[in-house]
Write a protein that holds these residues in place. Structure first.
Motif, PDB file in Angstrom:
ATOM      1  N   SER A  30       0.832  -1.208   0.000  1.00  0.00           N
ATOM      2  CA  SER A  30       0.000   0.000   0.000  1.00  0.00           C
ATOM      3  C   SER A  30       0.868   1.261   0.000  1.00  0.00           C
ATOM      4  N   LEU A  33       2.361   1.679  -3.438  1.00  0.00           N
ATOM      5  CA  LEU A  33       1.365   2.198  -4.380  1.00  0.00           C
ATOM      6  C   LEU A  33       1.136   3.695  -4.184  1.00  0.00           C
ATOM      7  N   THR A  34       1.091   4.128  -2.943  1.00  0.00           N
ATOM      8  CA  THR A  34       0.912   5.552  -2.659  1.00  0.00           C
ATOM      9  C   THR A  34       2.091   6.359  -3.205  1.00  0.00           C
ATOM     10  N   THR A  35       3.294   5.842  -3.017  1.00  0.00           N
ATOM     11  CA  THR A  35       4.488   6.517  -3.527  1.00  0.00           C
ATOM     12  C   THR A  35       4.463   6.574  -5.050  1.00  0.00           C
ATOM     13  N   GLN A  36       4.108   5.464  -5.673  1.00  0.00           N
ATOM     14  CA  GLN A  36       4.063   5.423  -7.130  1.00  0.00           C
ATOM     15  C   GLN A  36       2.994   6.366  -7.672  1.00  0.00           C
ATOM     16  N   GLU A  37       1.853   6.441  -6.991  1.00  0.00           N
ATOM     17  CA  GLU A  37       0.792   7.352  -7.417  1.00  0.00           C
ATOM     18  C   GLU A  37       1.273   8.801  -7.361  1.00  0.00           C
ATOM     19  N   ALA A  38       1.984   9.142  -6.298  1.00  0.00           N
ATOM     20  CA  ALA A  38       2.507  10.503  -6.162  1.00  0.00           C
ATOM     21  C   ALA A  38       3.497  10.805  -7.286  1.00  0.00           C
ATOM     22  N   LYS A  39       4.357   9.836  -7.598  1.00  0.00           N
ATOM     23  CA  LYS A  39       5.335  10.039  -8.669  1.00  0.00           C
ATOM     24  C   LYS A  39       4.646  10.168 -10.019  1.00  0.00           C
ATOM     25  N   LEU A  40       3.607   9.364 -10.252  1.00  0.00           N
ATOM     26  CA  LEU A  40       2.865   9.470 -11.510  1.00  0.00           C
ATOM     27  C   LEU A  40       2.164  10.819 -11.628  1.00  0.00           C
ATOM     28  N   ASN A  41       1.604  11.300 -10.530  1.00  0.00           N
ATOM     29  CA  ASN A  41       0.960  12.623 -10.544  1.00  0.00           C
ATOM     30  C   ASN A  41       1.983  13.713 -10.841  1.00  0.00           C
ATOM     31  N   GLU A  42       3.164  13.576 -10.252  1.00  0.00           N
ATOM     32  CA  GLU A  42       4.229  14.548 -10.486  1.00  0.00           C
ATOM     33  C   GLU A  42       4.662  14.512 -11.955  1.00  0.00           C
ATOM     34  N   SER A  44       2.862  13.518 -14.484  1.00  0.00           N
ATOM     35  CA  SER A  44       1.748  14.049 -15.278  1.00  0.00           C
ATOM     36  C   SER A  44       1.753  15.577 -15.269  1.00  0.00           C
TER      37      SER A  44
END
Length: 88
Positions: A30, A33-42, A44
């Motif tokens: 979890s 996943l949170t870290t990866q989501e933050a990196k993907l948002n960055e 984007s």
């Protein structure tokens, strides 16, 4: 009966240990996943900024091209007017 209860207690403790380990793995997953989501948002956001920069650069190039063409045309026109005045 006591032996059966001891066996079941051992099995239950083993299952509890497995359950705890799985809980820890889920927590790690979890967090990942949170870290990866933050990196993907960055990423984007960065891509959106680059996209806007490219649009602005294209507009600037078009404006500069129009200005260059206008100056070139006015230079040719001034030359023709000057040449016509010299002929008279």
């Amino acid at each position: 009966m006591k032996i059966i209860n001891e066996e079941r207690t051992k099995e239950l403790n083993a299952l509890k240990a497995i359950n705890e380990k799985q809980g820890q793995e889920l927590t790690k997953a979890s967090n990942l996943l949170t870290t990866q989501e933050a990196k993907l948002n960055e990423a984007s956001t960065s891509l959106d900024e680059l996209k806007n920069e490219i649009k602005n650069n294209r507009r600037t190039e078009q404006r500069l091209r129009r200005q260059r063409d206008t100056w070139a045309a006015s230079g040719v026109l001034a030359f023709i007017v000057g040449a016509a005045g010299a002929i008279r």
